[in-house]
Structures are given as C-alpha cells and as structure tokens.
Design a protein around this motif. Structure first.
Motif, PDB file in Angstrom:
ATOM      1  N   MET A   1       0.848  -1.202   0.000  1.00 33.21           N
ATOM      2  CA  MET A   1       0.000   0.000   0.000  1.00 33.21           C
ATOM      3  C   MET A   1       0.872   1.235   0.000  1.00 33.21           C
ATOM      4  O   MET A   1       1.758   1.375   0.820  1.00 33.21           O
ATOM      5  CB  MET A   1      -0.846  -0.015   1.278  1.00 33.21           C
ATOM      6  CG  MET A   1      -1.982   0.945   1.220  1.00 33.21           C
ATOM      7  SD  MET A   1      -3.278   0.257   0.226  1.00 33.21           S
ATOM      8  CE  MET A   1      -4.234   1.712  -0.099  1.00 33.21           C
ATOM      9  N   TRP A   3       0.065   5.247  -0.713  1.00 36.65           N
ATOM     10  CA  TRP A   3      -0.575   6.462  -1.222  1.00 36.65           C
ATOM     11  C   TRP A   3      -0.389   7.550  -0.185  1.00 36.65           C
ATOM     12  O   TRP A   3      -1.008   7.519   0.873  1.00 36.65           O
ATOM     13  CB  TRP A   3      -2.056   6.255  -1.522  1.00 36.65           C
ATOM     14  CG  TRP A   3      -2.586   7.470  -2.223  1.00 36.65           C
ATOM     15  CD1 TRP A   3      -3.023   8.616  -1.633  1.00 36.65           C
ATOM     16  CD2 TRP A   3      -2.669   7.695  -3.622  1.00 36.65           C
ATOM     17  NE1 TRP A   3      -3.382   9.529  -2.596  1.00 36.65           N
ATOM     18  CE2 TRP A   3      -3.175   8.994  -3.820  1.00 36.65           C
ATOM     19  CE3 TRP A   3      -2.360   6.909  -4.747  1.00 36.65           C
ATOM     20  CZ2 TRP A   3      -3.389   9.534  -5.087  1.00 36.65           C
ATOM     21  CZ3 TRP A   3      -2.570   7.444  -5.997  1.00 36.65           C
ATOM     22  CH2 TRP A   3      -3.087   8.738  -6.157  1.00 36.65           C
ATOM     23  N   ASN A   4       0.475   8.521  -0.482  1.00 35.77           N
ATOM     24  CA  ASN A   4       0.757   9.597   0.463  1.00 35.77           C
ATOM     25  C   ASN A   4       0.432  10.959  -0.138  1.00 35.77           C
ATOM     26  O   ASN A   4       0.982  11.963   0.290  1.00 35.77           O
ATOM     27  CB  ASN A   4       2.223   9.553   0.879  1.00 35.77           C
ATOM     28  CG  ASN A   4       2.549   8.256   1.592  1.00 35.77           C
ATOM     29  OD1 ASN A   4       1.897   7.923   2.573  1.00 35.77           O
ATOM     30  ND2 ASN A   4       3.508   7.522   1.083  1.00 35.77           N
ATOM     31  N   THR A  25      -7.807  -0.699  -4.667  1.00 37.71           N
ATOM     32  CA  THR A  25      -8.783  -0.095  -3.763  1.00 37.71           C
ATOM     33  C   THR A  25     -10.151  -0.021  -4.442  1.00 37.71           C
ATOM     34  O   THR A  25     -11.190  -0.267  -3.816  1.00 37.71           O
ATOM     35  CB  THR A  25      -8.305   1.311  -3.343  1.00 37.71           C
ATOM     36  OG1 THR A  25      -6.984   1.201  -2.803  1.00 37.71           O
ATOM     37  CG2 THR A  25      -9.221   1.928  -2.297  1.00 37.71           C
ATOM     38  N   ALA A  28     -12.590  -3.004  -4.142  1.00 41.57           N
ATOM     39  CA  ALA A  28     -13.447  -3.095  -2.951  1.00 41.57           C
ATOM     40  C   ALA A  28     -14.660  -2.178  -3.084  1.00 41.57           C
ATOM     41  O   ALA A  28     -15.762  -2.519  -2.654  1.00 41.57           O
ATOM     42  CB  ALA A  28     -12.643  -2.740  -1.708  1.00 41.57           C
ATOM     43  N   PHE A  29     -14.459  -1.004  -3.702  1.00 40.83           N
ATOM     44  CA  PHE A  29     -15.583  -0.072  -3.843  1.00 40.83           C
ATOM     45  C   PHE A  29     -16.564  -0.532  -4.911  1.00 40.83           C
ATOM     46  O   PHE A  29     -17.749  -0.220  -4.850  1.00 40.83           O
ATOM     47  CB  PHE A  29     -15.078   1.341  -4.120  1.00 40.83           C
ATOM     48  CG  PHE A  29     -14.553   2.017  -2.879  1.00 40.83           C
ATOM     49  CD1 PHE A  29     -15.422   2.393  -1.873  1.00 40.83           C
ATOM     50  CD2 PHE A  29     -13.202   2.240  -2.701  1.00 40.83           C
ATOM     51  CE1 PHE A  29     -14.956   2.990  -0.709  1.00 40.83           C
ATOM     52  CE2 PHE A  29     -12.723   2.841  -1.548  1.00 40.83           C
ATOM     53  CZ  PHE A  29     -13.605   3.214  -0.547  1.00 40.83           C
ATOM     54  N   VAL A  32     -19.126  -2.505  -3.259  1.00 41.72           N
ATOM     55  CA  VAL A  32     -20.124  -1.703  -2.530  1.00 41.72           C
ATOM     56  C   VAL A  32     -21.289  -1.341  -3.453  1.00 41.72           C
ATOM     57  O   VAL A  32     -22.457  -1.386  -3.065  1.00 41.72           O
ATOM     58  CB  VAL A  32     -19.479  -0.430  -1.950  1.00 41.72           C
ATOM     59  CG1 VAL A  32     -20.537   0.490  -1.347  1.00 41.72           C
ATOM     60  CG2 VAL A  32     -18.432  -0.786  -0.894  1.00 41.72           C
ATOM     61  N   VAL A  40     -21.252   3.806   2.089  1.00 36.51           N
ATOM     62  CA  VAL A  40     -20.388   3.556   3.246  1.00 36.51           C
ATOM     63  C   VAL A  40     -20.051   4.893   3.900  1.00 36.51           C
ATOM     64  O   VAL A  40     -20.115   5.934   3.247  1.00 36.51           O
ATOM     65  CB  VAL A  40     -19.100   2.802   2.845  1.00 36.51           C
ATOM     66  CG1 VAL A  40     -19.402   1.388   2.399  1.00 36.51           C
ATOM     67  CG2 VAL A  40     -18.341   3.566   1.773  1.00 36.51           C
ATOM     68  N   ALA A  42     -17.314   6.314   4.839  1.00 31.65           N
ATOM     69  CA  ALA A  42     -15.882   6.664   4.838  1.00 31.65           C
ATOM     70  C   ALA A  42     -15.622   8.175   4.832  1.00 31.65           C
ATOM     71  O   ALA A  42     -14.655   8.641   5.419  1.00 31.65           O
ATOM     72  CB  ALA A  42     -15.184   5.999   3.658  1.00 31.65           C
ATOM     73  N   PHE A 300     -11.199   8.270  -1.362  1.00 32.95           N
ATOM     74  CA  PHE A 300     -10.821   7.541  -0.148  1.00 32.95           C
ATOM     75  C   PHE A 300      -9.309   7.643   0.092  1.00 32.95           C
ATOM     76  O   PHE A 300      -8.860   7.894   1.213  1.00 32.95           O
ATOM     77  CB  PHE A 300     -11.239   6.075  -0.330  1.00 32.95           C
ATOM     78  CG  PHE A 300     -10.998   5.189   0.854  1.00 32.95           C
ATOM     79  CD1 PHE A 300     -11.853   5.205   1.934  1.00 32.95           C
ATOM     80  CD2 PHE A 300      -9.932   4.301   0.869  1.00 32.95           C
ATOM     81  CE1 PHE A 300     -11.651   4.360   3.032  1.00 32.95           C
ATOM     82  CE2 PHE A 300      -9.724   3.462   1.950  1.00 32.95           C
ATOM     83  CZ  PHE A 300     -10.586   3.492   3.027  1.00 32.95           C
ATOM     84  N   LEU A 301      -8.531   7.493  -0.966  1.00 34.37           N
ATOM     85  CA  LEU A 301      -7.066   7.496  -0.818  1.00 34.37           C
ATOM     86  C   LEU A 301      -6.530   8.887  -0.517  1.00 34.37           C
ATOM     87  O   LEU A 301      -5.667   9.047   0.341  1.00 34.37           O
ATOM     88  CB  LEU A 301      -6.400   6.927  -2.079  1.00 34.37           C
ATOM     89  CG  LEU A 301      -6.580   5.417  -2.288  1.00 34.37           C
ATOM     90  CD1 LEU A 301      -6.116   5.007  -3.692  1.00 34.37           C
ATOM     91  CD2 LEU A 301      -5.808   4.626  -1.241  1.00 34.37           C
ATOM     92  N   ASN A 303      -8.036  11.236   0.929  1.00 31.46           N
ATOM     93  CA  ASN A 303      -8.446  11.559   2.295  1.00 31.46           C
ATOM     94  C   ASN A 303      -7.405  11.057   3.293  1.00 31.46           C
ATOM     95  O   ASN A 303      -7.006  11.769   4.210  1.00 31.46           O
ATOM     96  CB  ASN A 303      -9.810  10.928   2.582  1.00 31.46           C
ATOM     97  CG  ASN A 303     -10.315  11.248   3.972  1.00 31.46           C
ATOM     98  OD1 ASN A 303     -10.276  12.395   4.396  1.00 31.46           O
ATOM     99  ND2 ASN A 303     -10.786  10.240   4.680  1.00 31.46           N
ATOM    100  N   GLY A 304      -6.933   9.834   3.080  1.00 30.83           N
ATOM    101  CA  GLY A 304      -5.897   9.284   3.953  1.00 30.83           C
ATOM    102  C   GLY A 304      -4.547   9.922   3.713  1.00 30.83           C
ATOM    103  O   GLY A 304      -3.679   9.932   4.574  1.00 30.83           O
TER     104      GLY A 304
END
Lengths: 314, 176
Positions: A1, A3-4, A25, A28-29, A32, A40, A42, A300-301, A303-304
């Motif tokens: 993984m 992603w920065n 990633t 997985a979505f 959904v 979700v 998130a 999602f990525l 955001n992290g």
C-alpha cells in the motif's frame, strides 16, 4: 500500500505502484456498488466541492454519485451560475470555497494546469476532473481498471487509441498510465490530430487504421472534439468516418478477442458504428460503472493522504 | 525486539476446538449460525471454525469475510488502509452472526464490523469470537468466545501467524 498524496492532479507524476493501489482499492468499492445498500460512511462529515468550470455531464454525475456513496456532503458549482462570470479569479473562488471548510475540490477546467495551481494555494485535497487538453486522470484510472478486469493484466497488452489524440486529455492520461504499467500503445488518426511527437511518449504512431487495430487487444476510440478545434483539421466528418470509423468490416480484421472502449460521449455513426457500440465486445457501459468505483477509491485514498503519515495498528 | 510464544500450533488448534464447542453449546444447531471473519487474520480463523463447527453439527456452516476499512473511525488520521475483499454470500437477516477476529484490542475494529454488517441486513444477534483478547478496550465491547486472554502493555504487540497467510501457526508477544 502506498498512497501519500493529498491530491490527484495527473497520471504523469504517479508511479506504477500508486496506479495499482488505486485499482486494488477500487475493486473493494465496486463491490459496494453491487450491494442493496450502496453507501459507506468513509467520508462522513467531509465536504466536497464540485467545481465544474467547463461543462460536463457524465464526469460530474459520476463524481457526485461517488461522493454520495461515501457519505460526503456536496456543493455543486458550475460555470454558468458562478461568480467567475462576474469577474472573480479562480484563486478567489477557490479561497471562498475553502473558507466554507471544504475538504475536497473536484475541478474541471478548460485551462491546463488549473488543478495544479489550486493544489498549491489550498489545503483542501484537489482532484483533477479534466484540465484542458492536458490530463483526465480518473478517466485513465477507470480505463485501466476496466482493462485489467477484462484481460486480467495490463502489462504486455497492445492498446490502440484511435481518433483525436491532439486535443484529448483522455489520450494523454491513458498513454501515461498504459506505458507506466507496461502496455504497448499505438496511436492512430488523421495526421493533423496525431502529431508524430507522441512517439516521444513511447507510442507507435500510424495513420493506417488496419495497421493500428490488426494486433490490438484493446481498441480505445476517442470522439472528435469539435469544440476544441480552432480550425478544420480534416476535410469532414464523412471522410473521417470512411477512413477511421470503426465498423463491422474493419473490426473483422482485428483479433477476435479485441475489446472496444470509448470514454463517451459516443458519436454514433462517426467514430463508431451503432452495432459495434452495442455489441458484446464493447466495454463502454462497464467503463461508466467502473468510473464510480475508481472515483470512490481516489477520494478515499487522498483523504488518507493528507493526515499524519503513520500507519495505524491493524 | 524479544518475542515470547503465547500459543503454538497445537495450543491454537485446541483453543479453536474449544471455541467451536462453546458456539455449539450457546447456539443450538437450528439457530441459523453463520460465521463472518474480519480481514485479514479473522478470515482463515473463521474458515477453521466453520470446519470444526460443521463437524459438530453435521451440516455446513455458511462463512463470509468482511473488510471494515470503509467503516473505520480514524480514516482521516492515517494512510488509507489496504483493502481486502468483502464477501458475504448469504443473507444475514434473522441469523446469528458470529464475528471472528484474531486479536481483540481497542474494540474499534469490532464497532466498525458491526456497522459494516448492518449494510447487509439485520442479524438476529451478533456474537464475537477472538483467538486472543489482549485487553485495553476503548469501547464497551466484550467477546463471547475467547481462545486465550493475554495481559499486555500498550508498547507490546501481538502477532497471530497463520499457515493460510504464510508461515507457521503461532501467536507471539513482541516487546519493544
């Protein structure tokens, strides 16, 4: 993984590993979207501004639905109704949006580099939804997702991009993504719309459609972008169709398992025959479905990617 | 970085067998028990419990896997987590769902798992089975079935190694 990044501005600056992280990633979505409850939490409590300075329907709707499925709050901002019409600069518009504590800005703009500019002046995450003829990174990511889903891999595949390359941000983003992931890219179209300089990006350039599609695993068709052409680049649409349009007899000379893609909107009867667009080798509608999963993954990525960079215990 | 062995392969097998019997005792065969493993360590453990339980009850036990990443409460405080597939190939509504995880720690993963499960239906009840309970709860969560209670310090970590994920079956405590 890995992603920065707080932003997604282009494909050019991504590594192959980062591209694959988005694709993994997104898988997985996609699941959904296939459930009875397609939502979700998130991005619950986060605010997304969709800043579409250039008109867009499918990309904007895809982003909006992706954001809703992540439980974000959404503000939509279009060129027609905006204060940009009243003389406000892009920077002031963006700062006003940030003053509303927006966490994400999804921007579509006719000027290349507009998202990069915003990312420099704002703390919010910026996602490029298409900037001029420069890049359209989420389109390339959904194309990669679709190709990998159907063919099981990208490395070593032969991918032909056929049509208006010169004015296409999709083509540029696709070329970057495909070459980074090890595919062989062929570009084809009228010589005025496919400059030989693209060979520098590691592509084969040809002006003969049979040569371009003969050994292709994927044929990605692009629309002729009338709105971006400053002058006539070829004699007429009829001639374009007869020389480069994908029809049944041309497709018969391609490999039997070659698949057809198109980012839309499709001009039936111009770059593609209706019956080809609707045949079972066409991935056009699957691209639309996958676009949701990929855009959810990107939100999602990033955001992290803007928090403190420590990995929490599993 | 000293490691202390907490469970070897035999002890792990024994703990799982005991949990399977406790589930069988608590939830009679007709109560429609399904197992849901939490990614990643809980997934192979749920598979093993499913095999053990179907041996006891003489019927297959539906088993799924759940990734709770999208329901975590710390998503804006960390790098986006690596996601594994969620596969729930049955309707959970009306069922007794036994969530299975390798280590119970803060309880936040279990909170996320219960939220995630809600999107698939309304279970009759949810129970929790864990191989290791290491304490330090941050939420009011309690396991129904525990393989082994292990007192730990925050500075220590518990590693559950499973042959399905590569390696030997063992649980170790690492002091830092």
């Amino acid at each position: 993984m890995s992603w920065n990044r707080k932003d997604l501005l282009d494909i050019e600056s991504l590594t192959a590993e980062e591209i694959l992280t988005v694709l993994d990633t997104a898988r997985a979505f996609k699941a959904v979207g296939e459930r009875a409850i397609k939502k979700v939490p998130a991005l619950r409590g986060k605010t997304v501004v969709n800043l579409f300075i250039e008109p867009s329907t499918r990309t904007r709707i895809s982003f909006e639905l992706s954001e809703q499925r992540l439980s974000a709050d959404i503000i939509n901002f279009t060129a027609e109704a905006s204060s940009l019409k009243k003389g406000e600069t892009l920077k002031d518009t963006a700062r006003n949006l940030e003053a509303l504590n927006a966490d994400f800005i999804v921007i579509r703009h006719s000027a290349s580099g507009a998202p990069h500019f915003l990312a420099r002046v704002l703390n919010a995450s910026v996602i490029n939804a298409g900037d001029g003829a420069h890049e359209h990174p989420t389109q390339a990511l959904l194309d990669m997702f679709t190709i990998r889903e159907k063919k099981g891999r990208i490395e070593g595949l032969k991918v032909t991009i056929l049509g208006d390359i010169l004015y296409s941000r999709v083509a540029r983003s696709d070329i970057w993504a495909l070459t980074k992931l090890g595919a062989h890219v062929t570009l084809c179209g009228p010589s005025t719309l496919v400059p030989g300089v693209f060979a520098q990006m590691g592509c084969r350039v040809t002006y003969h459609v049979d040569e371009a599609i003969g050994d292709a695993d994927i044929i990605n068709l692009l629309r002729i972008q009338h709105e971006r052409q400053r002058k006539t680049m070829f004699p007429g649409l009829g001639e374009y169709t007869s020389l480069f349009g994908l029809n049944k007899s041309r497709l018969a000379r391609a490999k039997p398992d070659a698949l057809i893609m198109h980012p839309g909107p499709v001009n039936r009867g111009v770059e593609i025959d209706s019956e080809i667009a609707d045949c079972d080798r066409s991935l056009i509608l699957q691209q639309v479905t996958n676009g949701l999963a990929v855009r959810m993954a990107v939100l999602f990525l990033v955001n992290g990617g803007k928090g403190p960079q420590e990995v929490a215990p599993a | 970085m000293a490691e202390t062995l907490i469970l070897n392969a035999t002890a792990m097998q024994r703990a799982l067998t005991r949990i399977a019997h406790e589930i069988a005792e608590r939830d009679e065969a007709g109560s429609e028990v399904v197992l849901v493993g939490i990614q990643r360590g809980g997934v192979p453990l749920a598979q093993r419990l499913s095999t053990l339980l179907s041996g006891i009850w003489g019927q297959p036990i539906p088993t799924g896997q759940l990734d709770v990443s999208m329901h975590r409460d710390d998503l804006d405080q960390r790098v986006a987590p690596d996601m594994q597939p969620t596969v729930i190939p049955f309707d959970v509504t009306g069922k007794t769902v036994v969530l299975v995880d390798d280590v119970l720690y803060s309880g936040r993963t279990i909170r996320a798992a219960m939220d995630a499960l809600n999107d698939f239906g309304r279970p009759r009840r949810i129970q929790l089975a864990v191989l290791i309970d290491r304490g330090h709860r941050e939420l009011p969560v309690k396991a129904d079935f525990v393989g082994k209670n292990v007192p730990t310090a925050h500075t220590e970590s518990v590693h559950v190694r499973l042959s399905e994920l590569g390696g030997l079956d063992e649980v170790v405590l690492e002091k830092k």
